[in-house]
Design a protein around this motif. Structure first.
Motif, short mmCIF file in Angstrom:
data_model
loop_
_atom_site.label_atom_id
_atom_site.label_comp_id
_atom_site.label_asym_id
_atom_site.label_seq_id
_atom_site.Cartn_x
_atom_site.Cartn_y
_atom_site.Cartn_z
N ASP A 233 34.30 60.04 35.42
CA ASP A 233 35.29 59.96 34.89
C ASP A 233 36.90 58.57 35.36
O ASP A 233 37.75 57.59 35.12
CB ASP A 233 36.15 61.34 34.65
CG ASP A 233 37.71 61.32 34.00
OD1 ASP A 233 37.74 60.80 32.93
OD2 ASP A 233 38.38 62.06 34.84
N VAL A 234 36.70 58.70 36.69
CA VAL A 234 37.11 58.54 38.01
C VAL A 234 36.96 56.80 37.91
O VAL A 234 37.48 56.48 37.53
CB VAL A 234 38.02 59.05 38.84
CG1 VAL A 234 37.80 58.02 39.40
CG2 VAL A 234 38.13 60.13 39.49
N GLY A 235 35.60 56.64 37.70
CA GLY A 235 34.59 55.13 38.24
C GLY A 235 35.35 53.87 36.67
O GLY A 235 35.29 53.12 36.81
N SER A 236 35.43 55.09 35.99
CA SER A 236 35.62 54.29 34.13
C SER A 236 37.15 54.18 34.76
O SER A 236 37.76 52.63 34.73
CB SER A 236 35.75 55.25 33.15
OG SER A 236 33.80 55.21 33.00
N ALA A 237 38.17 54.71 35.45
CA ALA A 237 39.63 54.37 35.05
C ALA A 237 39.71 53.21 36.10
O ALA A 237 40.50 51.84 35.41
CB ALA A 237 39.96 55.39 35.38
N ALA A 238 38.82 53.66 37.36
CA ALA A 238 39.25 52.39 38.20
C ALA A 238 38.21 50.71 37.84
O ALA A 238 39.11 49.73 38.17
CB ALA A 238 37.99 52.29 40.03
N GLY A 239 37.54 51.11 37.09
CA GLY A 239 37.31 49.52 36.53
C GLY A 239 37.67 49.22 35.40
O GLY A 239 38.28 47.79 35.40
N VAL B 135 40.67 52.31 45.02
CA VAL B 135 40.39 51.05 43.84
C VAL B 135 42.30 51.23 43.07
O VAL B 135 43.05 50.70 42.97
CB VAL B 135 39.43 50.91 43.59
CG1 VAL B 135 39.33 50.31 41.85
CG2 VAL B 135 38.53 50.76 44.76
N LEU B 136 41.84 52.62 42.83
CA LEU B 136 43.15 52.64 41.83
C LEU B 136 44.31 52.89 42.14
O LEU B 136 45.60 52.14 42.16
CB LEU B 136 42.95 54.38 40.72
CG LEU B 136 42.09 53.72 40.27
CD1 LEU B 136 41.77 55.82 39.50
CD2 LEU B 136 42.92 53.74 38.53
N ILE B 137 44.01 53.41 43.65
CA ILE B 137 45.89 53.68 44.54
C ILE B 137 46.56 52.30 44.48
O ILE B 137 47.51 52.02 44.54
CB ILE B 137 45.42 54.77 45.61
CG1 ILE B 137 45.20 56.07 45.14
CG2 ILE B 137 46.87 54.49 46.17
CD1 ILE B 137 45.19 56.44 45.67
N THR B 138 44.82 51.28 45.39
CA THR B 138 45.31 50.31 45.47
C THR B 138 46.11 49.43 44.79
O THR B 138 46.82 48.16 44.80
CB THR B 138 44.34 49.60 46.63
OG1 THR B 138 43.65 50.38 47.48
CG2 THR B 138 44.25 48.07 47.10
N LEU B 139 44.67 48.54 43.27
CA LEU B 139 45.96 47.54 42.28
C LEU B 139 47.13 48.25 41.40
O LEU B 139 47.39 47.50 41.65
CB LEU B 139 44.67 48.51 41.12
CG LEU B 139 43.44 47.37 42.13
CD1 LEU B 139 42.28 47.52 40.96
CD2 LEU B 139 43.30 46.48 42.51
N VAL B 140 47.43 49.65 41.99
CA VAL B 140 49.07 50.07 41.95
C VAL B 140 50.19 50.02 42.63
O VAL B 140 50.60 51.10 42.35
CB VAL B 140 49.14 51.31 40.55
CG1 VAL B 140 48.72 51.50 39.43
CG2 VAL B 140 48.43 52.43 41.56
N THR B 141 49.68 49.03 44.17
CA THR B 141 50.73 49.08 44.46
C THR B 141 50.53 47.72 45.47
O THR B 141 50.30 47.35 46.15
CB THR B 141 49.62 50.14 46.00
OG1 THR B 141 49.46 51.09 45.84
CG2 THR B 141 50.48 50.54 47.16
N PRO B 142 51.19 47.32 44.56
CA PRO B 142 52.00 45.32 44.96
C PRO B 142 52.89 45.62 45.45
O PRO B 142 53.88 47.01 45.89
CB PRO B 142 52.22 45.37 43.66
CG PRO B 142 53.01 46.66 42.59
CD PRO B 142 51.87 47.63 43.49
#
Length: 218
Positions: free
Chosen positions: A104-110, A48-55
């Motif tokens: 940790d990672v889940g909070s960042a993804a949210g 999720v994190l990777i995708t949201l910063v891959t416009p």
């Protein structure tokens, strides 16, 4: 977007409340213990994190429903990536480390999802869709895996009702037909994705509705 955040928060809370012995119990995913599923959720959060910063400026090719590809058969648990997940989960050693990493990672993804522009076009798995559709597709992922998490943990909290309803509606869109209205959302999701075998009565109702299950999503 709100449904993504609620379903994801509910799933992470359910994981945080698990006892150490619960992580060693079977999950609803073939070949995986609960700890293996939690490790998979860590990878999901990273995705999720990777995708949201891959416009991307490319044209949209998928929406929340067509993002999902329907496989011909249920996973056996022998896939190399599935086996890698098991090894990664075991490498954590202490259960609290795995739970901490997901938090940790889940909070960042949210947080990334909360800040994302729903109209932003993003690229993942060689497809392009809006961030809003991508996050809506993940409501299915979180809800089904929440059901997997609690499959053998009857006292654990279930997915939120609105997440179950949202995932069912998306599954019906993928299937191109509606499940019987008398069915609970959880039953529609479990039977529809092959997580539970339909009873003879349910099978007859599915045939009448023109639904062919299971819909194995990947």
């Amino acid at each position: 977007m709100d449904l993504f955040l609620r379903s994801w928060a509910a799933l992470r809370t359910a994981v945080a409340e698990l006892a150490d012995e619960d992580l060693a119990r079977p999950s609803g995913c073939t070949g995986w213990l609960v700890r293996d599923l939690v490790c998979h959720l860590v990878v999901d959060a990273q995705d999720v994190l990777i995708t949201l910063v891959t416009p991307t400026d490319a044209a949209v090719t998928r929406n929340a429903a067509t993002y999902w590809e329907v496989a011909g058969e249920s996973p056996s648990g022998d896939d190399p990536l599935d086996a890698l997940t098991v090894r990664l989960a075991a490498a954590y050693g202490e259960s609290w480390l795995l739970k901490f990493h997901l938090d940790d990672v889940g909070s960042a993804a949210g947080r990334a999802a909360e800040l994302a522009d729903p109209a932003l076009r993003v690229s993942t798995r060689d497809v392009v869709l809006t961030a809003g559709d991508y996050l809506h597709a993940y409501v299915m992922e979180w809800t089904l895996h929440h059901l997997d998490l609690v499959a053998h943990l009857p006292k654990a909290p279930r997915p939120p009702a609105d997440a179950l309803a949202g995932a069912r509606a998306l599954l019906e869109e993928i299937a191109g037909a509606a499940f019987p209205t008398s069915w609970a959302d959880e039953d529609a999701l479990l039977v529809g994705t092959g997580r539970r075998t339909a009873t003879p009565e349910e099978g007859a109702a599915l045939a009448e509705a023109g639904l062919r299950v299971p819909l194995v999503l990947g």
